[in-house]
Write a protein that holds these residues in place. Structure first.
Motif, PDB file in Angstrom:
ATOM      1  N   ARG A   1      47.086  30.291  32.286  1.00 57.74           N
ATOM      2  CA  ARG A   1      46.383  31.585  32.253  1.00 57.74           C
ATOM      3  C   ARG A   1      45.212  31.595  33.231  1.00 57.74           C
ATOM      4  O   ARG A   1      44.978  32.592  33.915  1.00 57.74           O
ATOM      5  CB  ARG A   1      45.883  31.867  30.832  1.00 57.74           C
ATOM      6  N   LYS A   2      44.476  30.493  33.282  1.00 58.66           N
ATOM      7  CA  LYS A   2      43.360  30.408  34.231  1.00 58.66           C
ATOM      8  C   LYS A   2      43.861  30.546  35.666  1.00 58.66           C
ATOM      9  O   LYS A   2      43.278  31.251  36.491  1.00 58.66           O
ATOM     10  CB  LYS A   2      42.630  29.073  34.062  1.00 58.66           C
ATOM     11  N   SER A   3      44.961  29.864  35.950  1.00 57.19           N
ATOM     12  CA  SER A   3      45.554  29.924  37.282  1.00 57.19           C
ATOM     13  C   SER A   3      46.024  31.345  37.598  1.00 57.19           C
ATOM     14  O   SER A   3      45.878  31.831  38.728  1.00 57.19           O
ATOM     15  CB  SER A   3      46.732  28.949  37.374  1.00 57.19           C
ATOM     16  N   TYR A   4      46.574  32.000  36.587  1.00 59.32           N
ATOM     17  CA  TYR A   4      47.067  33.373  36.756  1.00 59.32           C
ATOM     18  C   TYR A   4      45.907  34.324  37.068  1.00 59.32           C
ATOM     19  O   TYR A   4      45.994  35.140  38.000  1.00 59.32           O
ATOM     20  CB  TYR A   4      47.779  33.815  35.477  1.00 59.32           C
TER      21      TYR A   4
ATOM     22  N   GLY B   1      44.831  33.747  40.579  1.00 57.01           N
ATOM     23  CA  GLY B   1      45.819  34.194  41.557  1.00 57.01           C
ATOM     24  C   GLY B   1      45.837  35.706  41.721  1.00 57.01           C
ATOM     25  O   GLY B   1      45.816  36.224  42.848  1.00 57.01           O
ATOM     26  N   ILE B   2      45.889  36.431  40.603  1.00 54.56           N
ATOM     27  CA  ILE B   2      45.919  37.900  40.672  1.00 54.56           C
ATOM     28  C   ILE B   2      44.597  38.430  41.233  1.00 54.56           C
ATOM     29  O   ILE B   2      44.582  39.379  42.036  1.00 54.56           O
ATOM     30  CB  ILE B   2      46.195  38.514  39.285  1.00 54.56           C
ATOM     31  N   SER B   3      43.501  37.820  40.843  1.00 53.27           N
ATOM     32  CA  SER B   3      42.186  38.250  41.344  1.00 53.27           C
ATOM     33  C   SER B   3      42.101  38.087  42.860  1.00 53.27           C
ATOM     34  O   SER B   3      41.631  38.981  43.569  1.00 53.27           O
ATOM     35  CB  SER B   3      41.073  37.452  40.663  1.00 53.27           C
ATOM     36  N   GLN B   4      42.563  36.945  43.362  1.00 54.56           N
ATOM     37  CA  GLN B   4      42.542  36.712  44.804  1.00 54.56           C
ATOM     38  C   GLN B   4      43.411  37.735  45.534  1.00 54.56           C
ATOM     39  O   GLN B   4      43.028  38.245  46.604  1.00 54.56           O
ATOM     40  CB  GLN B   4      43.031  35.299  45.110  1.00 54.56           C
ATOM     41  N   ALA B   5      44.585  38.033  44.962  1.00 53.77           N
ATOM     42  CA  ALA B   5      45.494  38.993  45.597  1.00 53.77           C
ATOM     43  C   ALA B   5      44.857  40.381  45.673  1.00 53.77           C
ATOM     44  O   ALA B   5      44.909  41.047  46.715  1.00 53.77           O
ATOM     45  CB  ALA B   5      46.808  39.052  44.832  1.00 53.77           C
ATOM     46  N   LEU B   6      44.237  40.820  44.575  1.00 57.00           N
ATOM     47  CA  LEU B   6      43.609  42.138  44.563  1.00 57.00           C
ATOM     48  C   LEU B   6      42.420  42.196  45.515  1.00 57.00           C
ATOM     49  O   LEU B   6      42.237  43.170  46.259  1.00 57.00           O
ATOM     50  CB  LEU B   6      43.187  42.510  43.144  1.00 57.00           C
ATOM     51  N   LYS B   7      41.595  41.154  45.508  1.00 61.62           N
ATOM     52  CA  LYS B   7      40.444  41.121  46.417  1.00 61.62           C
ATOM     53  C   LYS B   7      40.897  41.220  47.869  1.00 61.62           C
ATOM     54  O   LYS B   7      40.312  41.953  48.675  1.00 61.62           O
ATOM     55  CB  LYS B   7      39.646  39.821  46.221  1.00 61.62           C
ATOM     56  N   ASN B   8      41.926  40.459  48.200  1.00 59.04           N
ATOM     57  CA  ASN B   8      42.424  40.473  49.578  1.00 59.04           C
ATOM     58  C   ASN B   8      42.961  41.855  49.949  1.00 59.04           C
ATOM     59  O   ASN B   8      42.653  42.392  51.018  1.00 59.04           O
ATOM     60  CB  ASN B   8      43.520  39.423  49.754  1.00 59.04           C
TER      61      ASN B   8
END
Length: 531
Positions: A453-456, A459-466
């Protein structure tokens, strides 16, 4: 069950309805569109009886009402009780016929986790307008891009899976249909020559005929389906009939000297999950495809072959979504309520899907607008969207420089639910496409534990920020997710977004036999206003 009756002797003539009348009555009763095909489906699958007078089909209004009360109206109550929350039932789209949920190119290739196009259409209409630009950073099989184009909305899709991108590319490619048909005729001619020299085809035809006779006698439709649903069929009966069907199969295979089990000792996916003959046919088709220079036609034929390979795996029909064990012998099928057999030749299925693909591509071609569509292979956490679009479509890139992306509409992977590369393992292997399993966010193989869950979240946060680097100042961000662990409020906070609205839609149209109460959230997000 089919019953012949004398309509003139029926006292209450309002009890029996034609399919057209039943469609109208059911639509009024449920407050949603119910088509004649929906009623026919209930008859064909033994859910209600069929009555015939002078060759015309009738149904019982009482039976129809009872079915809808038990299976539709009570379903809402069941969900409320199981989940303990109010749901947005208007977003279930369960009343939409399957042919509409899978219209034109949406059924070019199976894909787990696929959007209902009507849901995408609803959200695009509500939050976007013609000429806007929508981004789907986890585009999967491209539903967002297809629906956006129909509405004159420009679209960009990103996916880590090269095969997912292939599916999407084929859906919206301006392929030359007449040229595709000419190549198809050439390929089918090669396959027909192979068929004539193959005794396995005669074995398959005879086996199919014998099993059809066996099923008609032992599993008559729809009587057997009705009795099965009522619990009147014992497990012992099914096991006995499986044993009898197996004896028919083994005797016939012996007569034709057919190799039943793979024996090449190869541990590859193709060797394990396909009969040797099927693998040989697939390689013949692949050799033909590899000689074609036109990229769009080559990719289209690859997709037809992949769709075929998925359908002809040596497995039970109920296990197509998640493979368990290879099935090399006939078996009782809980999907079709009869004895089904393994597939010994992919040629009939390939022909069927070839015709279907041509028809669907032609249908979508008539609906296409001039809106731009681009799909990119890449990691949404790091990809430079504008630069990658520039490589594929300079005109679209220039528009992006002027307007930027209006918003995001996506359904990211769910935590520990699907391995997106593994679901198409056969395609990766036969086409020798590089896999990027390690770059998937929230894959099944990592589970659902705390670390996953932490990894998820990261990962999703990085994708949205980018991706937000390429949008307008305050974009609309729409995320559809099964947020069972309440991760998206955390993700929104990390990214600097605020959840301004959350819909909870019941998920009713599923491909598996799992009917447990289940919903997914639709998060509407905006950027947080800084004080």
């Amino acid at each position: 069950m089919t019953t012949l009756f004398n309509f003139t002797e029926v006292e209450d003539k309002t009890e029996f309805l034609t399919l057209k009348e039943a469609s109208k009555w059911a639509s009024e009763f449920l407050g949603r569109e119910i088509t004649e095909n929906n009623i026919s489906y209930l008859i064909n699958y033994g859910k209600i009886n069929k009555y015939i007078f002078n060759g015309k089909v009738f149904v019982s209004k009482n039976e129809l009402q009872k079915y809808y009360e038990e299976n539709v109206l009570k379903l809402e109550e069941k969900y409320k009780k199981a989940l303990g929350i109010p749901l947005d039932w208007n977003l279930a789209f369960d009343w939409v016929p399957e042919r509409e949920r899978t219209k034109h190119v949406h059924r070019l290739h199976p894909y787990k986790g696929k959007f209902i196009p009507q849901l995408v259409e609803y959200l695009l209409k509500k939050y976007f307008k013609e000429g806007d630009i929508v981004l789907d950073p986890f585009c999967g099989s491209g539903t967002t891009l297809i629906q956006a184009n129909e509405m004159g909305i420009h679209s960009i899709g990103i996916d880590i899976s090269e095969f997912n991108v292939l599916i999407t590319e084929v859906k919206f490619a301006d392929v030359d249909i007449s040229k595709l048909e000419r190549y198809m005729h050439q390929l089918l001619s090669i396959l027909e020559t192979f068929e004539k020299e193959n005794r396995l085809l005669k074995f398959d035809i005879l086996l199919r005929k014998k099993l059809e006779e066996f099923n008609k006698k032992n599993f008559p439709s729809p009587q057997f389906k009705i009795a099965f649903r009522k619990g009147e069929i014992s497990k012992e009966y099914i096991l006995q009939k499986e044993k009898e069907a197996l004896e028919i199969y083994l005797n016939l295979a012996k007569d034709f000297r057919i190799q039943i089990y793979p024996s090449d000792g190869n541990n590859s996916f193709l060797s394990k999950w396909y009969f040797p003959n099927v693998k040989e046919e697939a390689l013949i088709i692949l050799d033909f495809i590899n000689q074609i220079k036109e990229k769009s036609i080559r990719k289209t034929l690859m997709l037809i072959l992949s769709r075929t390979l998925r359908s002809v795996r040596a497995t039970k029909h109920t296990d197509l979504d998640r493979l368990k064990e290879p099935q090399y012998t006939p078996y009782f099928c809980y999907k079709h309520y009869k004895i089904c057999k393994p597939i010994f030749s992919l040629i009939p299925t390939f022909k069927k899907y070839a015709r279907d693909t041509i028809k669907r591509l032609a249908e979508y071609k008539k609906l296409k607008t001039s809106a731009y569509q681009v799909v990119l292979v890449g990691d949404s956490r790091t990809i430079d969207v504008f630069e990658e679009v520039k490589k594929k479509n300079l005109e679209f890139y220039n528009l992006l420089q002027q307007k930027r992306i209006t918003g995001i509409l996506t359904s990211p992977p769910y935590v520990g639910q699907i391995d997106y590369h593994e679901q198409h393992a056969y395609a990766y292997e036969i086409f020798n496409i590089p896999r990027r399993d390690e770059l998937e966010i929230g894959p099944l193989f990592k589970g659902k534990g705390e670390e996953a869950r932490k990894s998820y979240i990261e990962g999703i946060s990085q994708a949205l920020k980018n991706c937000l680097r390429f949008t307008v100042d305050n974009p609309i961000v729409i995320i559809i997710a099964n947020d069972e662990f309440k991760l998206y409020p955390i993700i929104a906070e990390k990214v600097g977004l605020k959840i301004v609205k959350e819909y909870k839609r019941p998920v009713l149209n599923r491909t598996s036999r799992d009917r447990n109460a289940y919903y997914e959230s639709i998060f509407i997000m905006r950027k947080k206003i800084q004080n």
